[in-house]
Design an enzyme around this catalytic site. Sequence first.
Site, short mmCIF file in Angstrom:
data_model
loop_
_atom_site.label_atom_id
_atom_site.label_comp_id
_atom_site.label_asym_id
_atom_site.label_seq_id
_atom_site.Cartn_x
_atom_site.Cartn_y
_atom_site.Cartn_z
N GLU A 32 44.39 29.75 15.67
CA GLU A 32 45.35 29.94 14.57
C GLU A 32 46.61 29.14 14.89
O GLU A 32 47.31 29.45 15.86
CB GLU A 32 45.68 31.42 14.39
CG GLU A 32 46.79 31.71 13.40
CD GLU A 32 46.52 31.18 12.01
OE1 GLU A 32 47.18 30.20 11.62
OE2 GLU A 32 45.65 31.75 11.33
N GLY A 34 49.25 28.81 12.83
CA GLY A 34 50.45 29.40 12.24
C GLY A 34 50.76 30.76 12.83
O GLY A 34 50.16 31.19 13.82
N GLY A 37 48.65 36.82 11.48
CA GLY A 37 48.62 37.62 10.26
C GLY A 37 48.06 36.90 9.06
O GLY A 37 47.73 37.52 8.05
N GLY A 38 47.96 35.58 9.14
CA GLY A 38 47.34 34.83 8.05
C GLY A 38 48.21 34.73 6.80
O GLY A 38 49.40 35.06 6.81
N CYS A 40 48.20 36.39 3.89
CA CYS A 40 48.70 37.62 3.24
C CYS A 40 50.03 38.07 3.83
O CYS A 40 50.98 38.32 3.11
CB CYS A 40 47.66 38.73 3.36
SG CYS A 40 48.23 40.30 2.65
N HIS A 440 47.69 66.72 -17.58
CA HIS A 440 48.36 66.40 -18.85
C HIS A 440 49.79 66.91 -18.80
O HIS A 440 50.03 68.06 -18.41
CB HIS A 440 47.62 67.07 -20.02
CG HIS A 440 48.32 66.87 -21.33
ND1 HIS A 440 48.20 65.70 -22.05
CD2 HIS A 440 49.16 67.68 -22.04
CE1 HIS A 440 48.92 65.80 -23.16
NE2 HIS A 440 49.52 67.00 -23.17
#
Length: 457
Positions: A32, A34, A37-38, A40, A440
């Site tokens: 990864e 970046g 956490g990717g 999202c 209701h």
Amino acid sequence: MEKFDVLVIGAGSGMIVASNAVASGLKTAVVESGPMGGTCVNRGCIPSKMLIYPADVVAIIQEAESINVNATINSIDFEKIMKRMRSFVTDDSQRQAEAVEATPNLTWFKDVGEFISDYTMKVGDHVIKADRIFIVSGARPGIPPIKGIDNVDYLTSDTVLELKKPPKSMVIIGGGYIAAEYGHFFSSIGSDVTIVQRNVRLLPEEEPEISELLKEEMEKRMKIFTNYDAIEVKEKNGFKTVRARNRENGNLKEFSAEALLIAAGRFPNSDLLKPEKTGVELDESGYVKVNEYLETQRKNVWAFGDAIGKQMFKHVANYEAEIAWHNAVHEHKVKVDYSAAPHAVFTHPQIASVGLKEAEAKQKGYKILVGKAYYKDTALGVAMGEPKGFVKVIVEERTGKILGGHIIGPFASILIQEIINAMVSGDKTFLPIIRGMHIHPAMPEVVQNALGNLKEA
């Protein structure tokens, strides 16, 4: 060369696989480049919703006059809204990173990886190989080939999160989820927003009547031009000008603003990854090809999430992660099933959808019943000032099985859950919703009413 049992490419939903692999005692690598956490966590659903919720509050205050509440907004602190968002995102990502780095038997390679041969990847100065590989490499903002685009300072869904000051005006090229959500945000904080959409409809993936109502409501706060192709962009004196052609009559129109946001779809990261070098096939758009078990054509290589371009939502990727891991470690394989995969669009009004649209159900040969109910026809809807919105449900006539549900209006992302749960429970019919006692007055009654209004379609 370093050898691993499991290699996961992408630290979003791919971390579900990585966690399972480590828990199973397998030597695991995560590639990864970046923040942890990717998409999202860092650039997608989390930061955008932290911006959109304040926009929702603004919209509610602006519409409060309909229930005889005369309220005014004294100020909107854009800088603090952005700072709060960035602080949360950074802290969340850092906590995940610390947990990963403290986990034994898990190695994080912080660079872009590229396949160089079978099951082998070069990541920076490292060459790594693994027995089982999971491609969860995501996607990035797609930039259409518009004349002059390389000479203009434009924003994307990634870079818009870096803004320090609100633009006085903005043109958004695109008419999908990202364009609509950011149109809602920037118009709510006071920017003069114009959306230029190529398709004849805003949010063309939704039911036609939902797209129509959304456009009608959003046009109260911004300008929306559908069926226009952006053909050229220019920048002069700090202003961006978009030249667009009407796809029906060929007429040209120009739109100018302080800021330009490109929200014209997503592009897979496979061009960086080069999975074809390990025998993984791509489709014509560059997404990884997988079968119903999320297997690629290459043995012991699975793919899911935005990398496969099917249902590009975080909750779907999380679901796919569990399916892919199960199929990697068990002889009995499980098929991926998107029939009850939902999504929401956090515009104002909000939208939520699950399953088939009416036209899709007919195309698949189902004989269907369609029910619709409006917010304004419920007791709570009246109390709320009769907001525009409705619920639409599609049911198979012979079995009563719910095929789809579509909502536009307040709390749509919450109301849809009752439909989703019915679609995956028992015999998957609408009867539990009809029989279940609904409070209701409360808004879920609109879902029950829609199923009480079923008619042949």
